[in-house]
Design a protein around this motif. Sequence first.
Motif, PDB file in Angstrom:
ATOM      1  N   ARG A 155       0.833  -1.208   0.000  1.00 40.71           N
ATOM      2  CA  ARG A 155       0.000   0.000   0.000  1.00 40.71           C
ATOM      3  C   ARG A 155       0.864   1.251   0.000  1.00 40.71           C
ATOM      4  O   ARG A 155       0.565   2.238  -0.676  1.00 40.71           O
ATOM      5  CB  ARG A 155      -0.919  -0.014   1.213  1.00 40.71           C
ATOM      6  CG  ARG A 155      -2.030  -1.048   1.149  1.00 40.71           C
ATOM      7  CD  ARG A 155      -2.668  -1.240   2.500  1.00 40.71           C
ATOM      8  NE  ARG A 155      -3.768  -2.198   2.462  1.00 40.71           N
ATOM      9  CZ  ARG A 155      -4.261  -2.808   3.537  1.00 40.71           C
ATOM     10  NH1 ARG A 155      -3.742  -2.571   4.733  1.00 40.71           N
ATOM     11  NH2 ARG A 155      -5.269  -3.649   3.420  1.00 40.71           N
ATOM     12  N   THR A 213       2.317   1.623  -3.401  1.00 38.99           N
ATOM     13  CA  THR A 213       1.248   2.078  -4.301  1.00 38.99           C
ATOM     14  C   THR A 213       1.005   3.572  -4.162  1.00 38.99           C
ATOM     15  O   THR A 213       0.887   4.297  -5.155  1.00 38.99           O
ATOM     16  CB  THR A 213      -0.057   1.308  -4.012  1.00 38.99           C
ATOM     17  OG1 THR A 213       0.150  -0.083  -4.269  1.00 38.99           O
ATOM     18  CG2 THR A 213      -1.202   1.821  -4.876  1.00 38.99           C
ATOM     19  N   ARG A 267      -4.304   2.461 -10.285  1.00 35.33           N
ATOM     20  CA  ARG A 267      -3.838   1.699  -9.124  1.00 35.33           C
ATOM     21  C   ARG A 267      -5.014   0.831  -8.680  1.00 35.33           C
ATOM     22  O   ARG A 267      -6.034   1.335  -8.218  1.00 35.33           O
ATOM     23  CB  ARG A 267      -3.376   2.630  -8.011  1.00 35.33           C
ATOM     24  CG  ARG A 267      -2.255   3.568  -8.458  1.00 35.33           C
ATOM     25  CD  ARG A 267      -1.752   4.466  -7.338  1.00 35.33           C
ATOM     26  NE  ARG A 267      -2.804   5.307  -6.769  1.00 35.33           N
ATOM     27  CZ  ARG A 267      -3.215   6.463  -7.299  1.00 35.33           C
ATOM     28  NH1 ARG A 267      -2.662   6.906  -8.423  1.00 35.33           N
ATOM     29  NH2 ARG A 267      -4.170   7.172  -6.711  1.00 35.33           N
ATOM     30  N   SER A 310      -6.860  -2.595  -6.794  1.00 32.48           N
ATOM     31  CA  SER A 310      -6.819  -3.585  -5.732  1.00 32.48           C
ATOM     32  C   SER A 310      -8.249  -3.952  -5.343  1.00 32.48           C
ATOM     33  O   SER A 310      -9.204  -3.620  -6.061  1.00 32.48           O
ATOM     34  CB  SER A 310      -6.037  -3.071  -4.524  1.00 32.48           C
ATOM     35  OG  SER A 310      -5.832  -4.122  -3.588  1.00 32.48           O
ATOM     36  N   LYS A 357      -8.715   1.931   0.786  1.00 29.81           N
ATOM     37  CA  LYS A 357      -9.146   1.881  -0.608  1.00 29.81           C
ATOM     38  C   LYS A 357      -8.929   3.196  -1.350  1.00 29.81           C
ATOM     39  O   LYS A 357      -8.853   3.211  -2.580  1.00 29.81           O
ATOM     40  CB  LYS A 357     -10.600   1.435  -0.705  1.00 29.81           C
ATOM     41  CG  LYS A 357     -11.611   2.316   0.002  1.00 29.81           C
ATOM     42  CD  LYS A 357     -12.984   1.662  -0.103  1.00 29.81           C
ATOM     43  CE  LYS A 357     -14.046   2.459   0.652  1.00 29.81           C
ATOM     44  NZ  LYS A 357     -15.353   1.778   0.588  1.00 29.81           N
ATOM     45  N   TYR A 410      -6.154   3.683  -4.005  1.00 31.07           N
ATOM     46  CA  TYR A 410      -6.292   3.087  -5.332  1.00 31.07           C
ATOM     47  C   TYR A 410      -7.312   3.862  -6.161  1.00 31.07           C
ATOM     48  O   TYR A 410      -8.252   4.441  -5.630  1.00 31.07           O
ATOM     49  CB  TYR A 410      -6.713   1.617  -5.192  1.00 31.07           C
ATOM     50  CG  TYR A 410      -5.731   0.815  -4.357  1.00 31.07           C
ATOM     51  CD1 TYR A 410      -4.632   0.206  -4.949  1.00 31.07           C
ATOM     52  CD2 TYR A 410      -5.892   0.699  -2.980  1.00 31.07           C
ATOM     53  CE1 TYR A 410      -3.726  -0.520  -4.183  1.00 31.07           C
ATOM     54  CE2 TYR A 410      -4.983  -0.013  -2.207  1.00 31.07           C
ATOM     55  CZ  TYR A 410      -3.895  -0.615  -2.806  1.00 31.07           C
ATOM     56  OH  TYR A 410      -2.990  -1.303  -2.054  1.00 31.07           O
TER      57      TYR A 410
END
Length: 329
Positions: free
Chosen positions: A94, A97, A105, A107, A114, A117
């Motif tokens: 994470r 990312t 991004r 996931s 969240k 992403y």
Amino acid sequence: MKKALIIQNKYIGDVLVASVLAKNLKNIFPHIEVHFFCYNKAISILQNNPHIDKIIDFDDIELKKLSVLWKYSNYIRSEKYDILIDPYAKLQSRFITLFSKAKKRISFDKPFFKHFYTDVYIEEKLPKVINCTSIENRCLLLSPFIKDFSNIDFQTEIFLTNAEIEHAKQLMHNSGITFTKPIIIIGILGSSMDKSWPLSYMADLINVLLSNYDIDILFNFIPLQHHEVEILLEKIDHKEKIFTSILGNNVREFAAILSNADALIANEGGAVNIAKALQKPTFSIFSPHKFRKDWGCYENLYIHQSFHLMDIFPEIYTAYSPNEILKNP
């Protein structure tokens, strides 16, 4: 040209499953460059994979150090990825990312993180296509780029060289395998005893096989399990048909040996995942706290079958919670 990074923590089975993403990215974007970020202990399963252009490996202990994590984060940011797929979404991945600045991004929809992403997806609880959520859910992360999932190739693959296969065949021949009868590899133990079918049951199974079929059997185990192998051998009637010295020094050598065999019977785990990637017939025995819906991959095909405690005692799973079963498998 687009550039993508797949981040996959954990070991052989998870990395092998995630490699399906690379193959499908290449199918969707023929000119894309795909990199794979994984534990250094899992690199071998990806070697020679034509769908992966670069493997970035790391030590799982070292990556927990902030200085090491920062170094990798800066490196990945400098690569300027267009797409980053993070199936496992652990703390380190994470962090990477967040700093990657990748345009996409992707996931799963998990609490608190969240917003790191651009695209998140809710994992399916039940499989729909190939009898396992472990692969199907990872392929769900391709949703920003593909709408028709009938076009997805779900098959895992291991790319062995002819030299690796021939070397393994020679090892087997030198140990007394004549290749005149079917060769069955048996994974007698899981990665730990709580993931292993009891040895007395395994002995019964092997005795039935040897009494009814003219076959050679190769035991698959790690050297630390040699004591358990000796216990098992004491319970077997026809020891002369058992080969215990053909182990393979590493994952690729084991895969090459398996490629020269006819089938695998084993506790569900890494060896089964390797056999399925080689498209060798498998019969796997699940630990009570692992579930077919997650890892019964390709059991829609006749060549892959499995057994689960739930098949004969489903009432256990209503009488006990998953945590209780996990504590006393």
